[in-house]
Design an enzyme around this catalytic site. Structure first.
Site, PDB file in Angstrom:
ATOM      1  CE1 TYR A  66      -6.328   4.452   6.578  1.00  0.00           C
ATOM      2  CE2 TYR A  66      -4.527   3.562   7.866  1.00  0.00           C
ATOM      3  CZ  TYR A  66      -5.005   4.053   6.670  1.00  0.00           C
ATOM      4  OH  TYR A  66      -4.180   4.141   5.587  1.00  0.00           O
ATOM      5  NE  ARG A  69      -3.711  -1.257   8.680  1.00  0.00           N
ATOM      6  CZ  ARG A  69      -2.939  -0.433   7.954  1.00  0.00           C
ATOM      7  NH1 ARG A  69      -3.493   0.372   7.073  1.00  0.00           N
ATOM      8  NH2 ARG A  69      -1.638  -0.412   8.115  1.00  0.00           N
ATOM      9  CG  HIS A 123       5.222   5.336   5.777  1.00  0.00           C
ATOM     10  ND1 HIS A 123       5.490   4.155   5.135  1.00  0.00           N
ATOM     11  CD2 HIS A 123       5.947   6.276   5.137  1.00  0.00           C
ATOM     12  CE1 HIS A 123       6.336   4.372   4.141  1.00  0.00           C
ATOM     13  NE2 HIS A 123       6.636   5.652   4.126  1.00  0.00           N
ATOM     14  N   GLY A 191      12.435  -6.991   6.592  1.00  0.00           N
ATOM     15  CA  GLY A 191      11.007  -7.221   6.407  1.00  0.00           C
ATOM     16  C   GLY A 191      10.289  -6.199   5.564  1.00  0.00           C
ATOM     17  CB  THR A 192      10.706  -3.346   3.806  1.00  0.00           C
ATOM     18  OG1 THR A 192       9.956  -2.490   2.942  1.00  0.00           O
ATOM     19  CG2 THR A 192      12.189  -3.161   3.560  1.00  0.00           C
ATOM     20  CB  SER A 193       8.063  -5.448  -0.639  1.00  0.00           C
ATOM     21  OG  SER A 193       7.388  -4.207  -0.421  1.00  0.00           O
ATOM     22  CG  ASN A 217      12.145 -10.095   2.727  1.00  0.00           C
ATOM     23  OD1 ASN A 217      11.422 -11.074   2.549  1.00  0.00           O
ATOM     24  ND2 ASN A 217      11.702  -8.864   2.631  1.00  0.00           N
ATOM     25  N   PRO A 218      12.558 -13.403   4.036  1.00  0.00           N
ATOM     26  CG  PRO A 218      10.470 -14.192   4.776  1.00  0.00           C
ATOM     27  CD  PRO A 218      11.403 -13.042   4.873  1.00  0.00           C
ATOM     28  CD  GLU A 219       8.138 -13.713  -0.442  1.00  0.00           C
ATOM     29  OE1 GLU A 219       7.183 -14.282   0.084  1.00  0.00           O
ATOM     30  OE2 GLU A 219       8.019 -12.673  -1.157  1.00  0.00           O
TER      31      GLU A 219
END
Ligand code: BV8
Length: 246
Positions: A66, A69, A123, A191-193, A217-219
């Site tokens: 942590y 990061r 979070h 931007g989240t899965s 999201n790009p995916e």
């Protein structure tokens, strides 16, 4: 739904709720949660470090992760996705609500939460820590001055002020987010899965409230099937196009 319809819905919405994930900080050079951990951390999975069990098993290792990061995000700068959301908040005022899953503090540094709307960090945050005895939260010193594990003013060891897997989210923040997403005419999922709950469940609240849900999201993600419109773009350009700036 077409891009023009999504753009028109966002422009006319008085109440807008936004959920962001690690993808909005990718353009600030911060690895997403599921990017292969770089270097030393390559041999750990984030899920194995972001848990109470990992911390109590090896607090020094988890604090090293942590603290590293925390230093990385302090050096990073908000990118146009962050500043675009701060502008959207100024446009919408009190009708704007941002719920982020990110712990990097970049939304706040871009001005989110100070433009008339609300922002919650579902979070937690890398820049603060929690007294393990009293639960009090204290801002951490600059990364260069941080000695781990940090002690609270009362002299108790502090843990990262992060919601780990298996831990409850801050109740008031989650409740405010659920209400805001239910009342939103438009929700943006950026931007989240969409893998981690209860944050990923917020999109469903907007649909239940009769609102429109738009993803950038790009995916394709786990949430794509729930979307009225899903823009295959990175966060900064996708947001710019949705906000009508071409
Ligand atoms: C909870 C802080 C109630 C840590 C995080 C069994 C036992 C216990 C719990 C569970 C269980 N089974 C399920 C659960 C619930 C669990 C969960 O959902 N697990 C998942 C894995 C199945 N949830 C919890 O534990 C939560 N608490 O449920 O409490 C409870 C309590 C006890 C028992 C039962 C229930 C707490 C979850 C919070 C965990 N903490 N973060 C830290 O950061 O160190 S989660 C962490 O991963 C993030 O915060 C985020 O929320 C999550 C997902 O990450 P993303 O942000 O989406 O990032 P990711 O890398 O996944 O995806 C990036 C996306 O960006 C991709 O789609 C990519 O395409 C895109 N992208 C890339 N570049 C760009 C881009 N998009 C746009 N632009 C770009 N340039």
């Amino acid at each position: 739904m077409t891009l023009d319809q999504a753009r028109a819905a966002l422009a006319s919405a008085r109440r807008v709720a936004v959920l962001t994930g690690a993808g909005v900080s990718a353009e600030s050079g911060i690895p997403t949660f599921r990017d292969a951990q770089t270097g030393h951390w390559a041999r750990f999975r984030p899920e194995d470090l972001a848990s109470p069990e990992a911390y109590f098993r090896d607090p020094d290792l988890v604090w090293q992760w942590y603290a590293g990061r925390y230093a990385d995000v302090t050096r990073a700068q908000p990118n146009p996705a962050h500043t675009g959301l701060a502008q959207l908040e100024r446009d919408k005022g009190a009708g704007f609500f941002l719920a982020t899953q990110n712990v990097d503090g970049l939304h706040a540094r871009a001005g989110s939460g100070m433009g008339g709307g609300q922002m919650v960090e579902l979070h937690g945050s890398l820049s603060s820590a929690r007294d393990e005895v009293t639960g009090e939260v204290f801002a951490l010193p600059d990364p260069a001055e941080l000695v781990t594990p940090p002690l609270s003013p009362a002299g108790n060891r502090m843990r990262p002020n992060i919601v780990w897997f298996g831990e409850f989210l801050p109740e008031a923040a989650l409740e405010a987010a659920q209400i805001a997403f239910y009342e939103a005419e438009v929700a943006l999922i950026l931007g989240t899965s969409g893998l981690v709950y209860p944050a990923a469940g917020l999109a469903r609240h907007t649909r239940h409230g009769g609102g429109v849900v738009i993803e950038v999201n790009p995916e394709r993600t786990d949430l794509t099937p729930q979307m009225d419109f899903s823009l295959r773009e990175v966060a900064s350009s996708g947001l710019r196009r949705l906000m009508g700036a071409g």
